[in-house]
Scaffold this active site. Structure first.
Site, mmCIF file in Angstrom:
data_model
loop_
_atom_site.group_PDB
_atom_site.id
_atom_site.type_symbol
_atom_site.label_atom_id
_atom_site.label_comp_id
_atom_site.label_asym_id
_atom_site.label_seq_id
_atom_site.Cartn_x
_atom_site.Cartn_y
_atom_site.Cartn_z
ATOM 1 C CB ALA A 23 -0.953 -0.020 1.193
ATOM 2 N NE ARG A 34 -2.272 8.677 -9.892
ATOM 3 C CZ ARG A 34 -2.189 8.004 -8.749
ATOM 4 N NH1 ARG A 34 -1.508 8.515 -7.722
ATOM 5 N NH2 ARG A 34 -2.775 6.835 -8.619
ATOM 6 C CD GLU A 47 6.473 -7.225 -1.851
ATOM 7 O OE1 GLU A 47 6.453 -8.267 -1.161
ATOM 8 O OE2 GLU A 47 6.381 -6.073 -1.357
ATOM 9 C CB CYS A 57 -7.687 -4.941 5.902
ATOM 10 S SG CYS A 57 -6.541 -3.691 6.539
ATOM 11 C CB VAL A 94 16.006 -4.003 0.081
ATOM 12 C CG1 VAL A 94 17.096 -3.086 0.630
ATOM 13 C CG2 VAL A 94 15.543 -3.511 -1.286
ATOM 14 C CG ASP A 299 1.220 -1.761 8.474
ATOM 15 O OD1 ASP A 299 0.513 -0.731 8.433
ATOM 16 O OD2 ASP A 299 0.774 -2.898 8.222
ATOM 17 C CG ASN A 321 -3.812 2.881 0.492
ATOM 18 O OD1 ASN A 321 -3.451 2.726 -0.664
ATOM 19 N ND2 ASN A 321 -4.230 1.874 1.253
ATOM 20 C CD1 TRP A 450 -33.145 13.042 21.527
ATOM 21 C CD2 TRP A 450 -31.096 13.924 21.444
ATOM 22 N NE1 TRP A 450 -33.271 14.365 21.836
ATOM 23 C CE2 TRP A 450 -32.012 14.947 21.797
ATOM 24 C CE3 TRP A 450 -29.748 14.257 21.327
ATOM 25 C CZ2 TRP A 450 -31.616 16.256 22.040
ATOM 26 C CZ3 TRP A 450 -29.357 15.566 21.577
ATOM 27 C CH2 TRP A 450 -30.283 16.554 21.929
ATOM 28 N NE ARG A 458 -29.669 15.181 25.741
ATOM 29 C CZ ARG A 458 -30.970 14.919 25.808
ATOM 30 N NH1 ARG A 458 -31.544 14.177 24.862
ATOM 31 N NH2 ARG A 458 -31.693 15.383 26.804
#
Length: 469
Positions: A23, A34, A47, A57, A94, A299, A321, A450, A458
């Site tokens: 991510a 971009r 990777e 997740c 790595v 992480d 992300n 409520w 409250r």
């Protein structure tokens, strides 16, 4: 594959190296691409696994059968990244960062070949690793941690090959609870061994007790205040039971849900700054402190808790992300910051929804805050509307100021996402008195007049007024 390009005359003006293809790392690479084309910025990403840009997740829901296939958890394949001008090198780990030399050493996992790759800018997104207890039998066949798609596939393969139907989950945090549900959905007899007094230590014990009761109601055997001392195996070396000081719990498969730690061995060996929780320390731009051209996210980092003001390790895909977007913007010549978090998380076990944001009571005490706490019971819809479900909301407020400090929710359908109201209030540093005036949406199918969050606000505001001073 040529793993190194050392000629400066033929390379683009700058090279970005990214360590980690999930991510944070690939969000950073994609955002940088971009903003800068291949003629301005070369991007090389490493990777060590088989998959890129996947949803960790979602693994419990894939294991449990809610998600049909592994590929549904993959947001973008290596081929898709490469088509966008990112040189993503899979199955490449790595092994060393040479900060002074501006280079990394990488090893092909399959061939063992090693080479150095230089960088102008570096992103560290090495993630986290499951905590595996240092116990006899912890590495035996049938014992599984679940952090990557490879881990999930190994567990599913083991379930397909296992004749027995007894599963022991070690740990009762988010991972443990979600994996307990997955194993229930698979038709297993599930025992959860938890060293805490209640499951979900991210909640206060009184709220964790509600989770405990619900899990037992689902047929899960809960063993609290129990420290695993050994994992027992058969003559063939496969797991057969989980042992504590007082008992043994038969198991055909064991799932470790103890939690994760930042994967920062590389960073530590390179002399980069780590925090009290073992995560990398960064500034608001996600730049590693003291290093102009090194960023880190996901992480493997610690983040600022906006409520307590301290650094925390909170491994969530939402943060990863966002970190990647911030890093990629800054690497690409723009400017972005990540101000911090309030600690929002949601989970579920079957139909029970669990949510929290902000501080627990012990967090508030640790931060030296005096606080009021209130707990209310309400319903997800108007009480007369069909299928209105009960929920319990606990709220903490600072005694002197009335500032909201934290909210925990346990309930059925419609409970968990209400925590987002509290997350926004925490970020805005609202008082519980101010919260009572929030203009929330209402109709009988969605909420009582409520809303439960407002009922708790409250009650908290009344407690603050009563004990002011």
């Amino acid at each position: 594959m040529n793993m190194s390009r050392t000629s400066r005359t033929s390379r683009p003006r700058e090279r970005l190296v990214v360590i980690g293809g999930d991510a944070a790392g690939m969000s950073a690479a994609s955002q940088a691409r971009r903003l800068k084309g291949p003629d301005e910025l070369e991007i090389v990403a490493f990777e060590r696994g088989h998959f890129s840009s996947f949803s960790a997740c979602g693994i419990p829901y894939w294991v449990g059968g809610d998600v049909a296939t592994r590929d549904e958890l993959i947001a973008r394949t290596p081929e898709e990244h490469r088509a966008r001008g990112i040189d993503l090198r899979m199955r490449t780990e790595v092994t060393e960062i040479d900060v002074a030399g501006g280079r990394v050493r990488a090893r092909n996992v399959d061939s063992g070949a090693e080479a150095w790759t230089s960088y102008d800018k570096l992103v560290i997104a090495t993630g986290a690793r499951p905590i595996r207890p240092d116990l006899p039998g912890a590495d035996s066949p049938g014992v599984h941690g679940v952090q990557t798609l490879d881990d999930g596939q190994a567990l599913l393969d083991a379930l397909a090959a296992t004749k027995g139907r007894r599963a022991v989950v070690v740990g009762a945090g988010y991972i443990g609870v979600e994996m307990a549900e997955a194993m229930i959905n698979r038709g297993y007899e599930v025992t959860v061994v938890n060293r805490g007094s209640e499951p979900m230590t991210t909640l206060d014990p009184d709220m964790g007790r509600l989770v405990h009761r619900a899990m037992e109601g689902l047929g899960i055997t809960m063993v609290d205040n129990a420290e695993v001392t050994k994992i027992l195996t058969d003559d063939d070396g496969r797991v057969r039971a989980v042992g504590t000081q007082d008992a043994e719990y038969p198991a055909d498969v064991v799932v470790l849900g103890i939690g994760v730690r930042p994967e920062t061995a590389l960073a530590r060996d390179a002399g980069l700054p780590l925090g009290d929780h073992g995560g990398l320390l960064t500034d608001l731009a996600m730049r590693v402190r003291g290093h102009e051209n090194i960023w880190a996210g996901g992480d493997c980092v610690e983040v600022l808790d906006l409520v307590s003001g301290s650094e925390r390790h909170i491994p969530l895909g939402t943060h990863a992300n966002k970190h990647g977007q911030v890093i990629g913007t800054n690497v690409g010549g723009g400017y972005a910051t990540f101000p911090g978090v309030v600690g929002t998380a949601v989970s579920k076990v079957c139909d029970l929804e669990i949510a929290r944001t902000g501080l627990r009571e012990k967090d508030a005490r640790r931060a030296g805050l005096r606080y009021e706490t209130v707990t209310i019971e309400s319903t997800s819809r108007a009480g007369y509307y069909p299928n209105a479900a009960l929920m319990t909301v606990k709220m903490l407020a600072e005694r002197r100021t009335g500032r909201l400090l934290g909210v925990q929710i346990v309930g059925r359908e419609g409970a968990a996402k209400r925590v987002d109201i509290a997350a926004v209030a925490l970020t805005a540093r609202m008082t519980v008195e101010e919260m009572t005036a929030l203009d929330l949406g209402y109709a009988p199918p969605f909420s009582p007049v409520w809303d439960p969050i407002l009922v708790a606000a409250r009650k908290a505001a009344a407690a603050v007024r009563k004990n002011a001073g």
